[in-house]
Design an enzyme around this catalytic site. Structure first.
Site, short mmCIF file in Angstrom:
data_model
loop_
_atom_site.label_atom_id
_atom_site.label_comp_id
_atom_site.label_asym_id
_atom_site.label_seq_id
_atom_site.Cartn_x
_atom_site.Cartn_y
_atom_site.Cartn_z
N PHE A 152 69.35 65.95 25.15
CA PHE A 152 68.72 67.28 25.18
C PHE A 152 68.24 67.76 23.81
CE2 PHE A 152 72.90 68.64 23.71
CZ PHE A 152 72.57 69.66 22.84
N CYS A 201 71.92 64.70 15.69
CA CYS A 201 72.83 63.58 15.47
C CYS A 201 72.93 63.27 13.99
CB CYS A 201 72.35 62.35 16.21
SG CYS A 201 70.83 61.71 15.53
P1 NAD Z 1 74.48 63.07 26.91
O1 NAD Z 1 75.09 61.74 26.70
O2 NAD Z 1 75.26 64.10 27.61
O3 NAD Z 1 73.11 62.90 27.73
C1 NAD Z 1 72.16 61.91 27.38
C2 NAD Z 1 71.55 61.33 28.64
O4 NAD Z 1 72.55 60.61 29.38
C3 NAD Z 1 71.00 62.38 29.58
O5 NAD Z 1 69.75 61.93 30.07
C4 NAD Z 1 72.05 62.50 30.68
O6 NAD Z 1 71.48 62.78 31.92
C5 NAD Z 1 72.72 61.15 30.68
N1 NAD Z 1 74.18 61.25 30.91
C6 NAD Z 1 75.02 62.22 30.48
N2 NAD Z 1 76.28 61.94 30.81
C7 NAD Z 1 76.26 60.77 31.47
C8 NAD Z 1 77.26 59.95 32.04
N3 NAD Z 1 78.55 60.28 32.00
N4 NAD Z 1 76.87 58.81 32.62
C9 NAD Z 1 75.59 58.45 32.65
N5 NAD Z 1 74.61 59.19 32.12
C10 NAD Z 1 74.92 60.33 31.53
O7 NAD Z 1 74.01 63.58 25.47
P2 NAD Z 1 73.40 64.99 25.11
O8 NAD Z 1 74.48 66.02 25.19
O9 NAD Z 1 72.15 65.23 25.87
O10 NAD Z 1 73.00 64.74 23.58
C11 NAD Z 1 73.88 64.95 22.52
C12 NAD Z 1 74.46 63.66 22.01
O11 NAD Z 1 73.42 62.76 21.65
C13 NAD Z 1 75.30 63.82 20.75
O12 NAD Z 1 76.43 63.03 20.83
C14 NAD Z 1 74.37 63.32 19.65
O13 NAD Z 1 75.03 62.85 18.48
C15 NAD Z 1 73.67 62.23 20.35
N6 NAD Z 1 72.41 61.90 19.71
C16 NAD Z 1 72.35 60.74 19.01
C17 NAD Z 1 71.19 60.40 18.36
C18 NAD Z 1 71.10 59.14 17.56
O14 NAD Z 1 70.00 58.71 17.28
N7 NAD Z 1 72.22 58.53 17.20
C19 NAD Z 1 70.08 61.25 18.43
C20 NAD Z 1 70.18 62.42 19.18
C21 NAD Z 1 71.35 62.72 19.83
#
Ligand code: NAD
Length: 510
Positions: free
Chosen positions: A163, A295
């Site tokens: 998100f 992140c």
């Molecule tokens: P999230 O993992 O909750 O969601 C990411 C995606 O995965 C979404 O499309 C969601 O629908 C799906 N998802 C969520 N939970 C799931 C599950 N249990 N099983 C399968 N699919 C699932 O992440 P978020 O809250 O949207 O984003 C924040 C996180 O992303 C933070 O941990 C941040 O550090 C990380 N992030 C990392 C980078 C990087 O490049 N390392 C960049 C941006 C964000």
């Protein structure tokens, strides 16, 4: 108008609904299950996103598969032309895209423009495909024999996005994959689908053929569908460790390439010889910008030796930041994405206090006039934090800076290397030898020297490591091309007409 034409239509419930994008058409899902989208500054429901049905998801993959043959056979120059036009359309619509991001995600408008801009740079980089995708050649590897390699697309690839960067992260994925000749299935975060829908419309306007990009929506079912579908060859994931490790394992088990960028705990090491003014400003900007929902947020400071005396000034600067709805003039940081995120962040602050940290600045009770229902947390600083505290061990993903102390550079390096995450880090110093030692010894993928958020430009790759990344090839840059292509090696022998092969060769050629 962008909402009406691209992301939504007013259904009987009068809440705008997000479309699916299948085979070149924006269509209403037939699902009975919908997820509300909230404006994080007000918590009003501003849209709904469907959990796509199994047959809709199948139709999306089938469309990608059908489009692959033509798209992969389209000349690389024609694909490049589409991306050159796409680049221009994104530039022209940057402000509208940014408004949409602020509306659904909450970040400030200026920061939303950065979100689009950093994604746009990847599109620009994708336009250099004609150089990036070159193979290798070697003539005369033996008599009359030459070898050359091609970099070829994989087929249908998929992306699952988080998100926090509604435009940039999808743009890390499908442009690089598609310019290499793959077709692509995107699943955006169910909390912020609007920007991607707008980007898809612009891509279509740039001339992308029907079916080359498809978009489905949903949560776990959509993710499982992507991990399991035999026609999907590779998955790009960005998000939390919980989801990323699961997707990496499930996708890999099914024989797919998976690259997963995940969570972080980025340390800023402040040496006493650093330029104090610059360092404190950089630290505060990088810890609290985007309400810490990056992140690469610099969420952990290690003050070394005499730099520990700078703490009161750090707090003063953080206090001066303005918390407001992202579309309000002068806002430095907006709300968190959801009430649950706010509760989680506040819980981690509370736990920090209980476990012995000093709460030097508490943003939990911040009030924003006119936006009383928003998910706001103000800048918060926890000092005297120790590595065994929960607020240090967990990624907070909010506007909270945890501060640790170290006597020496070596001690700071040890702390950073003992933390499981390896996304980014920064050192602030005026001593080249200190900077060099830190950059060499620290086991983190992206290191800034007097640069608080060292996110590489797209001609390099995003190189988070350890618990922040799973996979072999990173996002964008040369690594991105490597991820989305496979090599084919051609060895050819052309002999003069009179040169004959006189007998069968039954041993390995040497
Ligand atoms: P999230 O993992 O909750 O969601 C990411 C995606 O995965 C979404 O499309 C969601 O629908 C799906 N998802 C969520 N939970 C799931 C599950 N249990 N099983 C399968 N699919 C699932 O992440 P978020 O809250 O949207 O984003 C924040 C996180 O992303 C933070 O941990 C941040 O550090 C990380 N992030 C990392 C980078 C990087 O490049 N390392 C960049 C941006 C964000």
């Amino acid at each position: 108008p962008w909402i009406a034409s691209v992301t939504a239509s007013f259904s009987s419930s009068s809440v705008p609904t997000t479309k699916l994008f299948i085979d070149g058409k924006f269509i209403e899902s037939k699902t009975t299950e919908w997820i509300d989208i909230h404006n994080p500054a007000t918590n009003e429901v501003v849209g709904r996103v469907p959990k796509a049905t199994a047959s809709e998801m199948e139709a999306a993959v089938a469309s990608c598969k059908k489009a692959f043959w033509n798209w992969s056979e389209t000349s690389v120059l024609s694909r490049q032309q589409i991306f050159l036009r796409y680049r221009q359309l994104i530039k022209e619509n940057l402000k509208e895209l940014s408004k949409l991001i602020t509306y659904e995600q909450g970040k400030t408008l200026a920061d939303a423009e950065g979100d689009v801009f950093r994604g746009l740079q990847v599109v620009e980089h994708a336009c250099s495909v004609t150089s990036l995708i070159l193979g290798e050649t070697m003539p005369s590897i033996t008599k009359d024999m030459d070898t050359h390699t091609y970099r070829l697309p994989l087929g249908v690839c998929a992306g699952i996005a988080p998100f926090n960067f509604p435009a940039m992260i999808p743009l890390w994925m499908f442009p690089m994959a598609m310019v290499c000749g793959n077709t692509f299935l995107m699943k955006p975060s169910e909390r912020v689908p609007g920007a991607l829908m707008f980007l898809a419309k612009l891509f279509q306007d740039a001339g992308a053929p029907d079916g080359t990009l498809n978009i489905i929506h949903g949560q776990h079912e959509a993710v499982n569908f992507i991990c399991d579908h035999p026609d999907i060859k590779a998955i790009s994931f960005v998000g939390s460790n919980q989801a990323g490790e699961y997707i990496y394992e499930r996708g890999s088990r099914n024989g797919k390439r998976v690259q997963a960028n995940m969570g972080a705990k980025n340390h800023g090491v402040v040496m006493p010889d650093a330029n104090k003014e610059n360092t404190l400003n950089q630290l505060v900007g990088a810890a609290f910008g985007a309400a810490g929902q990056r992140c690469m947020a610099l969420s952990t400071a290690i003050l070394v030796g005499e730099a520990q005396r700078w703490l009161p000034e750090l707090v003063d600067r953080a206090k001066n930041l303005r918390v407001n709805a992202g579309d309000q003039p002068g806002a430095d940081l907006g709300p968190l994405i959801s009430p649950q995120a706010k509760e989680r962040v506040c819980g981690l602050i509370e736990k920090g206090v209980k476990e012995g940290a000093s709460l030097l600045l508490d943003g939990r009770n911040v009030k924003v006039k006119g936006y009383e229902k928003g998910n706001f947390v103000g800048p918060t600083i926890l000092a005297k934090v120790k590595p065994n505290m929960t607020c240090y061990k967990e990624e907070i993903f909010g506007p909270v800076l945890v501060v640790l102390e170290a006597d020496t550079l070596d001690e700071a390096i040890e702390m950073v290397n003992n933390n499981p995450y390896g996304n980014g880090t920064a050192i602030f110093t005026t001593n080249g030898a200190t900077a060099r030692k830190y950059s060499h010894l620290v086991d983190v993928g992206q290191v800034g020297v007097n640069v608080p958020i060292p996110v590489p430009l797209p001609m390099f790759s995003f190189t988070g490591s350890r618990a922040s990344f799973r996979g072999d090839a990173n996002f964008y840059g040369k690594q991105g091309v490597q991820f989305y292509t496979q090599l084919k090696t051609i060895i050819s022998q052309w002999k003069e007409e009179d040169a004959t092969i006189s007998k069968p060769a039954v041993v390995m050629p040497t």
